[in-house]
Design a protein around this motif. Sequence first.
Motif, short mmCIF file in Angstrom:
data_model
loop_
_atom_site.label_atom_id
_atom_site.label_comp_id
_atom_site.label_asym_id
_atom_site.label_seq_id
_atom_site.Cartn_x
_atom_site.Cartn_y
_atom_site.Cartn_z
N ARG A 66 -5.08 6.43 2.37
CA ARG A 66 -4.34 7.50 1.69
C ARG A 66 -4.05 7.13 0.24
O ARG A 66 -4.13 7.98 -0.67
CB ARG A 66 -3.03 7.79 2.43
N ALA A 67 -3.73 5.87 -0.01
CA ALA A 67 -3.44 5.43 -1.37
C ALA A 67 -4.66 5.62 -2.27
O ALA A 67 -4.55 6.11 -3.40
CB ALA A 67 -3.01 3.97 -1.37
N ASN A 85 -2.91 -0.02 11.19
CA ASN A 85 -1.90 0.75 10.48
C ASN A 85 -2.02 0.56 8.96
O ASN A 85 -1.84 1.51 8.20
CB ASN A 85 -0.50 0.34 10.95
N MET A 86 -2.33 -0.66 8.55
CA MET A 86 -2.50 -0.93 7.12
C MET A 86 -3.67 -0.13 6.56
O MET A 86 -3.58 0.42 5.45
CB MET A 86 -2.74 -2.43 6.90
N ARG A 87 -4.76 -0.04 7.30
CA ARG A 87 -5.93 0.70 6.82
C ARG A 87 -5.64 2.18 6.64
O ARG A 87 -6.17 2.83 5.74
CB ARG A 87 -7.11 0.51 7.78
N TYR A 133 1.19 7.10 -6.75
CA TYR A 133 0.20 8.12 -7.11
C TYR A 133 0.64 9.52 -6.69
O TYR A 133 0.28 10.51 -7.33
CB TYR A 133 -1.16 7.77 -6.52
N TYR A 134 1.43 9.61 -5.62
CA TYR A 134 1.99 10.91 -5.26
C TYR A 134 2.90 11.41 -6.38
O TYR A 134 2.80 12.56 -6.82
CB TYR A 134 2.77 10.79 -3.95
N ASN A 135 3.78 10.56 -6.86
CA ASN A 135 4.69 10.95 -7.94
C ASN A 135 3.92 11.24 -9.22
O ASN A 135 4.27 12.16 -9.97
CB ASN A 135 5.72 9.86 -8.18
N TRP A 171 0.84 -1.21 0.00
CA TRP A 171 0.00 0.00 0.00
C TRP A 171 0.87 1.25 0.00
O TRP A 171 0.54 2.25 -0.63
CB TRP A 171 -0.92 0.01 1.22
N ASN A 172 1.96 1.19 0.73
CA ASN A 172 2.86 2.35 0.75
C ASN A 172 3.44 2.63 -0.63
O ASN A 172 3.63 3.78 -1.02
CB ASN A 172 3.99 2.13 1.76
#
Length: 313
Positions: free
Chosen positions: A123-124, A116-118, A63-65, A56-57
Motif C-alpha cells: 500500500r505504501a 502483514n508487513m508485505r 503519502y496519504y497526507n 511502512w505504516n
Amino acid sequence: MKNIITLLTAILVFNVAFSQVNQNEHYLDDVYKECCSKKLGDFGALNCAIEVSEEWNKEVIKYYNGLMRALGKNAQNDLKQAQDQWVKYRNLEYKLSSSIHAIQGTMYSHIRAQRNMRIVRTRALELKSYYWIRTEEEEPSANLNNVQITSEESTSDSILPTPDSKFMYSLDKVRMINADYVIDKYLETYFFIVEPKKVTRRTDVNNPEYPAGPVDCGFRTVYNNNIIQEDDFGCDSYTQTTIIEFGNYSFKEVNRVIKILLPKLYDKDKAGYTGGQEGWHHLDGDDEFYDYSSCSLEILTRDNKIFVEYGCG
C-alpha cells in the motif's frame, strides 16, 4: 511518422521516469534485511518484521497526507473512501493470517508478521506512485509525520482538512451543537483509522456502582495523525471525557478548524455568563465552548502537543 516517433519517445520517457517510483525496491527493504542479519533466528526475524511494519505504516500515512494536500475535493473524497476500504481489507487479512498461522512456534509467528508487513509495504508503494503521478515528486515537500509543535505561535506544514458545506449540511441539525458528535463525524469523514477502537481501561473490581463486575470504560482509537481517548463515567464516577491529540498540527490550525465545526458564539449582550449557555466563551484569555448538555470543550497545548478536551460532569 514524425508524430508517431514523438509520441513513442514521450511514452518511453514517461515509463522510464515512472519506473523510478513504481519499482519494487525501497530503503526499508534493506533495513529489514540488515535487521534480520543482526537478529538471528525466527524470533529475531519476527521482531524485525514488526518493527519495519511500523515504518511502512509511517510511509502509508506520509503519502496519504501528501496526496490529500495535492488533490481537489472530489479526488480527496475518492482517496478517503479507497483508504478506508484498504484498512478494512488489511484488518481482515491480519485476522485471516492469524487464523491460518495459529500454530505454536516462533516460525509461524514470523511468517504471519512478514505477511502483514508485505500488505502495508504494497500500500505504501501504491500511494507513493500515485503521489508521483500527481506531483512528479518522489517525496512530499514536507515530512508530515515529523512536524514539531513548539508553541501556540508555531507554524506547521500540515494543514487540517477544511470541513466543506457538503459535510456541514450532512450533519444532524439537532446535534450540530453537540461538540463530541460533530468532531467525531469530522474525523470519520476526513481521516482513516490506523488502529480500530480498543479497550484501554476497565472499572475497578471493587467499584460498588458495578456489582455485577468490571465493565469497559476507557477506549482508544487512532486515526492518521490523531489519537482519541474516551473515558466513560465508570473510569471516573463523576466525569465523562474525550481527549483528542492532534499530532502534527499547530494550535492555530486546530483552533481554526474546530471553530468552523462549532461556529456558535455566546452572546454576552443578552445575559451574564453561566456555564450552561451554549457557544464560545472567552475566559481569562482562553476560549471555551459549551454545548446544550452543559459539556465543555477546550483546545490546549501540553508537552508540545495540541489537544482538544471535551468533558461532561
